[in-house]
Design an enzyme around this catalytic site. Sequence first.
Site, PDB file in Angstrom:
ATOM      1  N   CYS A   1      39.396  33.562  43.816  1.00 59.84           N
ATOM      2  CA  CYS A   1      38.904  33.061  42.524  1.00 59.84           C
ATOM      3  C   CYS A   1      39.789  31.932  41.993  1.00 59.84           C
ATOM      4  O   CYS A   1      39.290  30.848  41.650  1.00 59.84           O
ATOM      5  CB  CYS A   1      38.781  34.204  41.527  1.00 59.84           C
ATOM      6  SG  CYS A   1      40.193  35.313  41.468  1.00 59.84           S
TER       7      CYS A   1
HETATM    8  N1  LIG Z   1      37.900  40.602  41.052  1.00 58.74           N
HETATM    9  C1  LIG Z   1      37.794  39.306  41.314  1.00 58.74           C
HETATM   10  O1  LIG Z   1      37.744  38.465  40.393  1.00 58.74           O
HETATM   11  C2  LIG Z   1      37.735  38.818  42.733  1.00 58.74           C
HETATM   12  C3  LIG Z   1      37.380  37.494  42.963  1.00 58.74           C
HETATM   13  C4  LIG Z   1      37.321  37.024  44.283  1.00 58.74           C
HETATM   14  C5  LIG Z   1      37.611  37.881  45.334  1.00 58.74           C
HETATM   15  N2  LIG Z   1      37.986  39.155  45.079  1.00 58.74           N
HETATM   16  C6  LIG Z   1      38.280  40.022  46.240  1.00 58.74           C
HETATM   17  O2  LIG Z   1      37.095  40.785  46.495  1.00 58.74           O
HETATM   18  C7  LIG Z   1      37.460  42.090  46.965  1.00 58.74           C
HETATM   19  C8  LIG Z   1      36.855  43.119  46.015  1.00 58.74           C
HETATM   20  O3  LIG Z   1      37.408  42.870  44.716  1.00 58.74           O
HETATM   21  P1  LIG Z   1      37.003  43.714  43.457  1.00 58.74           P
HETATM   22  O4  LIG Z   1      37.656  43.057  42.304  1.00 58.74           O
HETATM   23  O5  LIG Z   1      35.546  43.936  43.450  1.00 58.74           O
HETATM   24  O6  LIG Z   1      37.760  45.092  43.771  1.00 58.74           O
HETATM   25  P2  LIG Z   1      37.533  46.520  43.133  1.00 58.74           P
HETATM   26  O7  LIG Z   1      36.874  46.380  41.811  1.00 58.74           O
HETATM   27  O8  LIG Z   1      38.835  47.224  43.190  1.00 58.74           O
HETATM   28  O9  LIG Z   1      36.513  47.205  44.139  1.00 58.74           O
HETATM   29  C9  LIG Z   1      36.870  47.563  45.462  1.00 58.74           C
HETATM   30  C10 LIG Z   1      35.701  48.233  46.147  1.00 58.74           C
HETATM   31  O10 LIG Z   1      36.095  48.634  47.449  1.00 58.74           O
HETATM   32  C11 LIG Z   1      35.846  50.047  47.625  1.00 58.74           C
HETATM   33  N3  LIG Z   1      36.849  50.567  48.557  1.00 58.74           N
HETATM   34  C12 LIG Z   1      36.627  50.930  49.850  1.00 58.74           C
HETATM   35  N4  LIG Z   1      37.754  51.299  50.460  1.00 58.74           N
HETATM   36  C13 LIG Z   1      38.720  51.182  49.540  1.00 58.74           C
HETATM   37  C14 LIG Z   1      40.103  51.416  49.593  1.00 58.74           C
HETATM   38  N5  LIG Z   1      40.706  51.863  50.698  1.00 58.74           N
HETATM   39  N6  LIG Z   1      40.820  51.176  48.479  1.00 58.74           N
HETATM   40  C15 LIG Z   1      40.221  50.724  47.335  1.00 58.74           C
HETATM   41  N7  LIG Z   1      38.881  50.490  47.258  1.00 58.74           N
HETATM   42  C16 LIG Z   1      38.148  50.706  48.347  1.00 58.74           C
HETATM   43  C17 LIG Z   1      35.868  50.588  46.196  1.00 58.74           C
HETATM   44  O11 LIG Z   1      35.085  51.720  45.970  1.00 58.74           O
HETATM   45  P3  LIG Z   1      35.312  53.131  46.665  1.00 58.74           P
HETATM   46  O12 LIG Z   1      36.776  53.425  46.502  1.00 58.74           O
HETATM   47  O13 LIG Z   1      34.407  54.056  45.953  1.00 58.74           O
HETATM   48  O14 LIG Z   1      34.901  52.921  48.073  1.00 58.74           O
HETATM   49  C18 LIG Z   1      35.200  49.477  45.433  1.00 58.74           C
HETATM   50  O15 LIG Z   1      33.799  49.537  45.572  1.00 58.74           O
HETATM   51  C19 LIG Z   1      38.990  42.142  46.992  1.00 58.74           C
HETATM   52  O16 LIG Z   1      39.444  41.883  48.278  1.00 58.74           O
HETATM   53  C20 LIG Z   1      39.401  41.027  46.026  1.00 58.74           C
HETATM   54  O17 LIG Z   1      40.653  40.472  46.336  1.00 58.74           O
HETATM   55  C21 LIG Z   1      38.033  39.661  43.804  1.00 58.74           C
END
Ligand SMILES: NC(=O)c1ccc[n+]([C@@H]2O[C@H](COP(=O)([O-])OP(=O)(O)OC[C@H]3O[C@@H](n4cnc5c(N)ncnc54)[C@H](OP(=O)(O)O)[C@@H]3O)[C@@H](O)[C@H]2O)c1
Length: 343
Positions: free
Chosen positions: A147
Amino acid sequence: MQKIKVGVYGATGYTGLELVRLLEQHPAVEIGFLTSESQAGRSLQSSWAQAPDVPLISASQAASGMVDQVFLCLPHTQSASQAAEAIRAGVKVIDLSADLRLDDPAIYQTWYQVEHPEPDLLPVPYGLPEIDRSQLAGAQCIANPGCYATAVLLGLTPLVQKGWITNTFPVIIDAKSGVTGAGRSPKQNLMFGEVYANFSPYNIGRNHRHLAEIEQELARRGFPAGQIIFSPHLLPTDRGILAAIYVQGQDNSNARAIFEQQYHNEPFIRMLPAGELATLGHVVRTPLAAVSLTSVNEKFLIVMVAIDNLLKGAASQAVQNFNLQWGLPETTGLLTLGETQYG
Ligand SMILES: NC(=O)c1ccc[n+]([C@@H]2O[C@H](COP(=O)([O-])OP(=O)(O)OC[C@H]3O[C@@H](n4cnc5c(N)ncnc54)[C@H](OP(=O)(O)O)[C@@H]3O)[C@@H](O)[C@H]2O)c1
């Protein structure tokens, strides 16, 4: 129209939820499966009240072969193995994590303090369409940019490509992000009581991981690594990124023309007129980036870029990349500049 069947891994996270909402109303998409480890067996709606009522399954129940395309909204280190499995099954992939953004596994290990889980997958096209969409059309696998990296690269690359920048050190980037940038898992420093009415720097200087991909992409275009000071801050708001980029160049009188040449046909980039500054209000809950230019004197320029971290910084950019992968108009399923109240 024959629909493209998609699977979303990590659908209960912040980026996953945004992506599912976009995919639900995408005219060429049918949702094949959504995964969650902690919520498998329940509906996505039980995780987020505004989400569609779609069942969640665990990753082990989801075979890549069930779909034509997967989106990986998983933490880094978890994504790469799912990407490898999908690629082996001939399924197209967009990875929103950092696992596939860096070309060199050794650099990944330096920044992420862990051995790359699938080094043979690298390099993968970097999915920032406004900068280079040539490798994205038809690609089997795309690394969706970070991001902060999206905001910074949109603000710096046009100048770098034209060799406009004269101060190789330092280019200073002062960036701010809303709290959803850190994901949905609870952490003490992200609690309301810590964030509300506060404003905190973190990983300042040359310590934030997105610096690695920013410098990789600028180095491709001739800007040497090691020249950037990048200081992120946590804003007491839910979403949005604002990056202020301080740069010295040849002559400010041609800076606007450089940006307009790069972005004049871009449906998601709003170049603001002189005197109007980019704010979160220009972009939050839209797939847009807003860019403003301010001359300090003849040579010193401040480029401001605002994006929504969950949309242009993640989910809507992933949909742009998906559309390119499948030969669809890049704007399919997304509100464009002319269609929003900000246009
Ligand atoms: N947030 C942002 O603004 C943003 C922007 C660009 C890219 N990203 C990237 O996109 C990815 C997802 O980001 P996010 O912000 O959506 O993250 P998040 O809110 O923490 O969600 C992570 C997702 O992965 C699942 N998961 C599966 N295995 C996991 C594990 N071992 N540990 C933790 N969660 C696990 C979680 O649900 P369950 O635990 O139920 O499976 C959840 O659905 C990351 O790599 C992040 O760096 C984020």
